[in-house]
Each structure stands twice: as C-alpha cells, then as structure tokens.
Write a protein that holds these residues in place. Structure first.
Motif, short mmCIF file in Angstrom:
data_model
loop_
_atom_site.label_atom_id
_atom_site.label_comp_id
_atom_site.label_asym_id
_atom_site.label_seq_id
_atom_site.Cartn_x
_atom_site.Cartn_y
_atom_site.Cartn_z
N ASP A 10 1.11 -1.06 -0.08
CA ASP A 10 0.03 -0.13 -0.30
C ASP A 10 1.21 1.24 -0.30
N GLU A 11 2.05 1.45 -0.80
CA GLU A 11 2.89 2.27 -1.46
C GLU A 11 3.13 2.70 -2.20
N THR A 12 4.54 3.55 -2.37
CA THR A 12 4.73 4.08 -3.93
C THR A 12 5.16 2.50 -4.18
N VAL A 13 4.94 2.91 -5.60
CA VAL A 13 5.82 1.85 -6.33
C VAL A 13 6.58 2.57 -7.40
N ASN A 14 7.49 2.32 -8.07
CA ASN A 14 8.00 3.10 -8.87
C ASN A 14 9.35 1.83 -9.87
N LEU A 15 9.07 2.44 -11.50
CA LEU A 15 9.90 1.34 -12.26
C LEU A 15 11.14 2.31 -13.53
N VAL A 53 9.51 5.92 -15.54
CA VAL A 53 8.47 4.78 -16.61
C VAL A 53 7.24 4.21 -16.13
N SER A 54 7.57 4.11 -15.22
CA SER A 54 6.21 3.54 -14.43
C SER A 54 4.79 4.04 -13.19
N ARG A 55 4.65 4.13 -13.09
CA ARG A 55 4.57 4.40 -11.44
C ARG A 55 3.06 4.20 -10.50
N LEU A 56 2.91 3.69 -9.40
CA LEU A 56 1.63 3.38 -9.09
C LEU A 56 1.84 4.64 -7.74
N PRO A 57 1.04 4.65 -7.54
CA PRO A 57 1.27 6.20 -5.84
C PRO A 57 0.16 4.98 -5.61
N SER A 58 0.76 5.58 -3.96
CA SER A 58 0.12 4.75 -2.96
C SER A 58 -1.41 5.80 -2.31
N ARG A 59 -2.02 4.89 -1.31
CA ARG A 59 -3.06 6.17 -1.27
C ARG A 59 -2.98 7.20 0.06
N ASN A 60 -2.00 6.34 0.54
CA ASN A 60 -1.15 7.35 1.59
C ASN A 60 -0.94 8.74 1.11
N ILE A 69 6.30 12.97 -7.31
CA ILE A 69 6.93 12.26 -8.91
C ILE A 69 6.49 12.11 -10.13
N LEU A 70 6.67 12.92 -11.25
CA LEU A 70 5.58 12.31 -12.52
C LEU A 70 6.10 11.45 -13.63
N GLN A 112 16.26 10.17 1.91
CA GLN A 112 15.71 11.45 2.29
C GLN A 112 17.56 12.34 1.32
N GLU A 113 17.85 11.65 0.53
CA GLU A 113 19.34 12.21 -0.24
C GLU A 113 18.36 12.68 -1.20
N SER A 114 17.44 12.44 -1.74
CA SER A 114 16.62 13.42 -3.32
C SER A 114 15.64 14.81 -2.66
#
Length: 267
Positions: free
Chosen positions: A110-115, A126-133, A139-140, A205-207
């Motif tokens: 249930d968290e944000t997952v990116n490729l 190039v792919s992103r599933l944002p969290s509902r939390n 990020i776009l 928290q580096e970025s």
C-alpha cells in the motif's frame, strides 16, 4: 553503455540530419524552464542564430508541437508532445512486462512503487503506482532524477561494471540536494559495494526531505541491468529500520520476478 561523448564520436556525418537535431534542440529549450519562453530566450538556450531559431519555432508551431500566447507572444510546449511519451509507454516491452509485478508490490505494501530506467547520469520514471496514503514527494512519469543520490540510481550503478559506474559518477554534477545527500565519490562507491552485498539500495532523504526509498535492480535475459524498482515512503511514518525490514524483501522479490519475466536469471 556509452557516455554522451562516445555517442557523439560514433555519429556518421553522412547520415546525421543536422536540421532534425536543431529542431529537437528547440524543444529541449523548454525542458528546464517552467515559464513561457520568448524568441530571444529560446535563441540563447539553443545557441542557434535568431533567424534559424525563428524558422524552427514556426515549423514546430505549424506542426502543433509549440503554441504561442497571442498577447505575450511567448511560446510553450503543446500537449501534442505527450504523444511521444505515451507512444513509448505503450510500446515499451519492459513497462508491459513489469506492470503486473509493480501492481502486486503496490497491493502488498500500500505504498508508492516506481520503475525507472537509466539515461546517462539520470534515472527516468517510466511507470508509477502512487500510494493512497500521504506521500512526501509527487513524482511524474518522465521525471528525471540524478543517479548518485537516488536508490534506483544506485541500484542500477551497483549492477553494472564498476568502471562504468565510476565513469557515470565522475560525470555527474554531484550537488547536495538536501542536508542528507552524499556527494563524495568514495563514499558513494562504498555504498555501491553494500548494495552488491545486500541486494538493495537505500536512500534516506538524499533526494527530497522526508522521502525514504528502497530499490533493487532488474536484469534482462542477457544479465544486463535494464531498470530498477523502488518503493518510496515518507518519514516519519516509516523509520529506516521498518523500511528495511518490511519493504526491502518486497523490492528484491519484485525485481527478481520482473527479471524472470524478461527471461533473466540470477547471477
């Protein structure tokens, strides 16, 4: 994986169309500027002559890729340029194969997952599933971030040849994006050794302040690193210990599942 200088050296002048490169240079002038651009500003950004810039702008406007405000006379990109990005996403084999596994990781955590994929000294989402939390960073798709301070960037660097990773890091503009950013080459390379040992990368928290990210590399059938999956969570809702305990296994499993879907195997 070649750097930009090597790519330039490999260009065949008999086949290279300079006009196409200049037109793309005009489009790229809008990449780093959020406000509408004047003819003078575009000319300065591209390094082209004013007359040539004006002709390229006119052509791109006539084709629908630029639009002009009738009052200010300034130019912006039109939504039509998105056609290229969406054509890539629709046709990219990696994105297609990875999506079911990204979706499963999103459901499990249930968290944000990116490729992300590597492009020289940056990673591109190039792919992103944002969290509902609540998320700390928005990020776009298509957004770029530097490899040296991002978990997916370091995961990719740790999976390629060390000399290639060093070359990329040396050419990176290693500026501190936050007070937590590691910029020293020797320290980043030490982090890469840890990633090779543990199988995942961690960015605290580096970025972006408040953003914790854990990533693992994805390989293709030839064993080459082609991407990285990462899960991003906010601090202080997550601690580093909790993220490593609960999310690192999911990230590693998902990266391996995508690798298998691409015909890859453990090395």
């Amino acid at each position: 994986m070649k750097n930009k200088e090597a790519e330039a050296d490999s260009i065949d002048p008999r086949l290279f169309v300079g006009g196409a490169e200049k037109a793309l240079r005009v489009l790229r002038a809008f990449q780093d500027h959020r406000h509408p651009q004047s003819l003078t500003e575009i000319t300065e950004s591209t390094g082209l002559g004013r007359s040539a810039t004006q002709r390229f702008i006119y052509t791109l406007k006539a084709l629908g890729y630029l639009r002009q405000d009738k009052f200010t006379k300034r130019y912006t990109l039109s939504p039509k340029v998105l056609d290229f990005g969406f054509a890539y996403l629709r046709n990219d084999y990696l994105v297609e194969k990875a999506f079911p596994y990204l979706l499963e990781a999103s459901k499990r955590t249930d968290e944000t997952v990116n490729l992300t994929e590597l492009d020289d000294t940056e990673v591109i989402y190039v792919s992103r599933l944002p969290s509902r939390n609540l998320i700390s960073v928005d990020i776009l798709l298509g957004q770029r971030l530097p490899v040296y301070c991002t978990a997916p960037g370091r995961a990719i660097l740790a999976g390629i040849q060390p000399e290639q990773a060093t070359d990329i890091l040396e050419r990176s503009d290693r500026q501190a994006r936050t007070k937590h950013t590691i910029t020293e080459l020797s320290e980043i390379e030490r982090k890469l050794e840890e990633i090779r040992h543990f199988g995942y990368a961690l960015s605290d928290q580096e970025s972006f302040l408040g953003d914790i990210s854990i990533a693992a590399a994805v390989r293709n059938h030839a064993g080459d690193v082609v991407a990285a999956i990462n899960i991003a969570v906010p601090h202080p809702r997550w601690s580093i210990a909790e993220a490593e305990r609960d999310l690192a296994p999911v990230v590693i499993e998902t990266a391996w599942a995508i690798t298998k879907a691409l015909g890859g195997r453990k090395i």
